[in-house]
Design an enzyme around this catalytic site. Structure first.
Site, PDB file in Angstrom:
ATOM      1  N   ASP A 166     -84.644   2.643  12.290  1.00  0.00           N
ATOM      2  CA  ASP A 166     -83.695   2.385  11.186  1.00  0.00           C
ATOM      3  C   ASP A 166     -82.826   1.136  11.340  1.00  0.00           C
ATOM      4  O   ASP A 166     -81.629   1.166  11.016  1.00  0.00           O
ATOM      5  CB  ASP A 166     -82.792   3.617  10.981  1.00  0.00           C
ATOM      6  N   GLU A 210     -84.820   4.963   7.219  1.00  0.00           N
ATOM      7  CA  GLU A 210     -84.294   6.135   6.517  1.00  0.00           C
ATOM      8  C   GLU A 210     -84.157   5.764   5.050  1.00  0.00           C
ATOM      9  O   GLU A 210     -83.430   4.835   4.698  1.00  0.00           O
ATOM     10  CB  GLU A 210     -82.932   6.545   7.088  1.00  0.00           C
ATOM     11  N   LYS A 218     -88.620   7.627   6.226  1.00  0.00           N
ATOM     12  CA  LYS A 218     -88.280   9.018   6.549  1.00  0.00           C
ATOM     13  C   LYS A 218     -87.056   9.478   5.757  1.00  0.00           C
ATOM     14  O   LYS A 218     -86.050   8.787   5.705  1.00  0.00           O
ATOM     15  CB  LYS A 218     -88.035   9.168   8.060  1.00  0.00           C
ATOM     16  N   LYS A 231     -83.045  12.557   9.303  1.00  0.00           N
ATOM     17  CA  LYS A 231     -82.544  11.819  10.460  1.00  0.00           C
ATOM     18  C   LYS A 231     -83.657  11.707  11.511  1.00  0.00           C
ATOM     19  O   LYS A 231     -83.821  10.676  12.142  1.00  0.00           O
ATOM     20  CB  LYS A 231     -81.283  12.500  11.030  1.00  0.00           C
ATOM     21  N   VAL A 261     -80.803   2.535  15.579  1.00  0.00           N
ATOM     22  CA  VAL A 261     -79.507   3.127  15.230  1.00  0.00           C
ATOM     23  C   VAL A 261     -79.679   4.398  14.406  1.00  0.00           C
ATOM     24  O   VAL A 261     -80.692   4.584  13.752  1.00  0.00           O
ATOM     25  CB  VAL A 261     -78.661   2.112  14.436  1.00  0.00           C
ATOM     26  N   THR A 262     -78.624   5.237  14.430  1.00  0.00           N
ATOM     27  CA  THR A 262     -77.531   5.228  15.381  1.00  0.00           C
ATOM     28  C   THR A 262     -77.896   6.143  16.540  1.00  0.00           C
ATOM     29  O   THR A 262     -78.650   7.097  16.360  1.00  0.00           O
ATOM     30  CB  THR A 262     -76.192   5.665  14.745  1.00  0.00           C
ATOM     31  N   CYS A 285     -79.920   9.337  14.210  1.00  0.00           N
ATOM     32  CA  CYS A 285     -81.374   9.273  14.015  1.00  0.00           C
ATOM     33  C   CYS A 285     -82.153   9.045  15.313  1.00  0.00           C
ATOM     34  O   CYS A 285     -83.269   9.547  15.462  1.00  0.00           O
ATOM     35  CB  CYS A 285     -81.710   8.200  12.994  1.00  0.00           C
ATOM     36  N   GLN A 312     -79.362  16.757  33.578  1.00  0.00           N
ATOM     37  CA  GLN A 312     -80.186  17.915  33.950  1.00  0.00           C
ATOM     38  C   GLN A 312     -81.622  17.496  34.262  1.00  0.00           C
ATOM     39  O   GLN A 312     -82.579  18.174  33.879  1.00  0.00           O
ATOM     40  CB  GLN A 312     -80.168  18.967  32.833  1.00  0.00           C
TER      41      GLN A 312
HETATM   42  N1  TIU Z   1     -80.263   6.140  11.042  1.00  0.00           N
HETATM   43  C1  TIU Z   1     -79.207   6.943  11.190  1.00  0.00           C
HETATM   44  O1  TIU Z   1     -78.740   7.186  12.288  1.00  0.00           O
HETATM   45  N2  TIU Z   1     -78.638   7.446  10.020  1.00  0.00           N
HETATM   46  C2  TIU Z   1     -77.302   7.735   9.873  1.00  0.00           C
HETATM   47  O2  TIU Z   1     -76.887   8.187   8.814  1.00  0.00           O
HETATM   48  N3  TIU Z   1     -76.482   7.465  10.929  1.00  0.00           N
HETATM   49  C3  TIU Z   1     -75.116   7.545  10.953  1.00  0.00           C
HETATM   50  O3  TIU Z   1     -74.539   7.413  12.026  1.00  0.00           O
HETATM   51  N4  TIU Z   1     -74.447   7.717   9.810  1.00  0.00           N
END
Ligand code: TIU
Length: 222
Positions: A24, A72, A129, A132, A157-158, A162, A202
């Site tokens: 993403d 996304e 997609k 997430k 990210v993030t 995701c 772990q």
């Molecule tokens: N790609 C992804 O992580 N989608 C999000 O909405 N991330 C946020 O941190 N908002």
């Protein structure tokens, strides 16, 4: 077998079964006026990792290893967008609304595109997609099976949304997963730190972590 100097211990891989998954890296998460900014986030944190993600992608390409990109986004008719997701978070612009980069998080819109510097090359797999995680309602699982991948390196990210969701989904499906810790970012520094710590805790309960240089060194020595 080759190795990457990783935490909590060496990440063993076969070059012919390794792939990079870039999650993403879209304008909607990295530029003002997009989805990330609509939720009140500082998108400058995302832009800062672009050179590192680029270096990682170019290292995989140079080694002839597959690079898979995810985005996304939702269908223009919103049929794959649960109303709960659309309404969550009291955003200034909701998914599907028209913003400065077109309709937010909608397939084909300018803001939904992957950042120019990180654009997929012709022939690289790009997965759109609606969730997430990359496995839900996509061909991601079929694609990585077809490639014969067994070890997956993650960037993008993030970190705690995701990226971590997809890593956990992949780990449950038997893939060995490594997060390139300087090629991922969160809008919240403390969440990134915590996600990295919980992934490798772990005895690599979800996966491994290493720097981009460590990953590229492992590939170069393979
Ligand atoms: N790609 C992804 O992580 N989608 C999000 O909405 N991330 C946020 O941190 N908002």
């Amino acid at each position: 077998m080759a190795e990457i100097d990783a935490l909590p211990f060496a990440f063993v891989f076969k070059p012919q079964t390794m792939a990079l998954v870039v999650i993403d890296m879209q304008r909607d998460f990295a530029e003002p006026g997009g989805f990330g900014a609509s939720l009140g986030n500082d998108v400058g944190r995302i832009t800062a990792i672009v050179p590192t993600v680029k270096k990682l992608i170019e290292g995989f390409r140079a080694a002839g290893l597959p690079v898979i990109h995810t985005m996304e986004c939702h269908k223009p008719d919103l049929s794959d967008l649960p109303p709960t997701k659309r309404n969550r978070g009291n955003p200034s612009i909701r998914i599907g609304d028209v913003g400065p980069m077109g309709r937010v998080l909608i397939s084909g819109e300018p803001g939904t595109a992957i950042l120019d510097e990180l654009a997929p090359l012709p022939g690289e797999i790009v997965i759109e997609k609606p969730g997430k995680g990359a496995f839900y309602a996509t061909s991601f699982g079929d694609n990585i099976r077809r490639l014969g991948a067994q070890q997956l390196v993650f960037a993008g990210v993030t970190t705690e949304v995701c990226v971590q969701t997809t890593m956990r989904e992949a780990n449950d499906r038997g893939y060995e997963c490594l997060l390139a810790e300087d090629a991922t970012e969160s809008y919240f520094a403390e969440f990134k730190t915590a996600a990295i710590a919980m992934i490798r805790a772990q005895g690599a309960i979800v996966g491994w972590t290493a720097t981009t240089d460590q990953v590229l060194e492992g590939i170069a020595n393979a």
